[in-house]
Design an enzyme around this catalytic site. Sequence first.
Site, PDB file in Angstrom:
ATOM      1  N   GLY A  16       0.779  -1.225   0.000  1.00  9.51           N
ATOM      2  CA  GLY A  16       0.000   0.000   0.000  1.00  9.51           C
ATOM      3  C   GLY A  16       0.815   1.282   0.000  1.00  9.51           C
ATOM      4  O   GLY A  16       1.861   1.398  -0.651  1.00  9.51           O
ATOM      5  N   SER A 144      -4.916  11.302   9.188  1.00  9.15           N
ATOM      6  CA  SER A 144      -6.064  11.255   8.285  1.00  9.15           C
ATOM      7  C   SER A 144      -6.907  12.498   8.537  1.00  9.15           C
ATOM      8  O   SER A 144      -6.941  13.031   9.655  1.00  9.15           O
ATOM      9  CB  SER A 144      -6.907  10.012   8.563  1.00  9.15           C
ATOM     10  OG  SER A 144      -8.140  10.073   7.858  1.00  9.15           O
ATOM     11  N   TYR A 168     -10.678   4.666  15.150  1.00  4.36           N
ATOM     12  CA  TYR A 168      -9.684   5.105  14.167  1.00  4.36           C
ATOM     13  C   TYR A 168      -9.600   6.633  14.145  1.00  4.36           C
ATOM     14  O   TYR A 168      -8.510   7.214  14.205  1.00  4.36           O
ATOM     15  CB  TYR A 168     -10.066   4.583  12.793  1.00  4.36           C
ATOM     16  CG  TYR A 168      -9.113   4.993  11.696  1.00  4.36           C
ATOM     17  CD1 TYR A 168      -7.934   4.287  11.474  1.00  4.36           C
ATOM     18  CD2 TYR A 168      -9.388   6.091  10.877  1.00  4.36           C
ATOM     19  CE1 TYR A 168      -7.053   4.660  10.471  1.00  4.36           C
ATOM     20  CE2 TYR A 168      -8.519   6.465   9.867  1.00  4.36           C
ATOM     21  CZ  TYR A 168      -7.350   5.750   9.673  1.00  4.36           C
ATOM     22  OH  TYR A 168      -6.469   6.134   8.685  1.00  4.36           O
ATOM     23  N   VAL A 201      -7.562   6.951  -0.468  1.00  2.00           N
ATOM     24  CA  VAL A 201      -6.693   6.208  -1.383  1.00  2.00           C
ATOM     25  C   VAL A 201      -7.229   4.792  -1.608  1.00  2.00           C
ATOM     26  O   VAL A 201      -7.807   4.174  -0.706  1.00  2.00           O
ATOM     27  CB  VAL A 201      -5.252   6.160  -0.822  1.00  2.00           C
ATOM     28  CG1 VAL A 201      -4.310   5.474  -1.813  1.00  2.00           C
ATOM     29  CG2 VAL A 201      -4.752   7.564  -0.517  1.00  2.00           C
ATOM     30  N   ASP A 204      -6.150  -1.440   0.615  1.00  2.00           N
ATOM     31  CA  ASP A 204      -6.928  -2.518   1.237  1.00  2.00           C
ATOM     32  C   ASP A 204      -7.789  -1.982   2.376  1.00  2.00           C
ATOM     33  O   ASP A 204      -8.870  -2.510   2.643  1.00  2.00           O
ATOM     34  CB  ASP A 204      -5.985  -3.610   1.766  1.00  2.00           C
ATOM     35  CG  ASP A 204      -5.345  -4.419   0.646  1.00  2.00           C
ATOM     36  OD1 ASP A 204      -5.819  -4.321  -0.500  1.00  2.00           O
ATOM     37  OD2 ASP A 204      -4.365  -5.130   0.921  1.00  2.00           O
TER      38      ASP A 204
END
Length: 249
Positions: A16, A144, A168, A201, A204
Amino acid sequence: MNTASKIALVTGATRGIGRETVRQLAEAGVHVLLAGRDLERAKAAAAALKGDGLPVEAIALDVTDPASIAAAAKEVGQRHGRLDILVNNAGILVDDASKGVSGQSLATWRTTFDTNVFGLIETTQAFLPLLRKSDAGRIVNVSSLLGSMAEHQNPESFIYEFKGVPAYNVSKSAVNAWTIHLAHELKDSGIKVNTIHPGYVQTDMNKAGDQQNGELSVPEGARTSVRLALIGNDGPTGGFFYFDQVLPW
């Protein structure tokens, strides 16, 4: 930054965005240590990049294992004597999106923070002595936009309703806060510390079953990390970036 003879380490780099960050740094002339929990997978990923003529080597590093972190820092010190660039890319997302913020188990919160926050902090602490030996140390923490508290409270933001992965999200808010504090501590050291949003993006992590979600390719997703890793002495520190855009905390 003059990339000649620079040494970089990228965590979570066997696939990734991490692996692509390794590639782009190596293409810029940096000698890159591709770090992964599984040494054999790291070796395989490094071998593929070395096959393209890139200066890449593998190293074992599990950011949730203090012994692994310590061993990796010792190994880098013995091999190279310093570290110029640390990209804290390793991260996980294990939330159950159907349970909301109050329904996530404590195990989910602890597992998320062990990798995304505590692992990042412990890895940085372990490599900081080697970064201090660099003429121009750089630390890039992969966060993020989902960690932006301002954007979560902004009804005009596309993430305003995106509350399904709270562990997260909050872990990335913690990464942002850690970045601010570390950058302040190191402001007179020459080491620059920044955090980045790679974008939405096609990785996975953003895959649902057979459906691949995401707006950006993996090479595009690595660009912000690479840019901040290679900034010169007049570059920023203590910021939150997406490409050239400064993001709100």
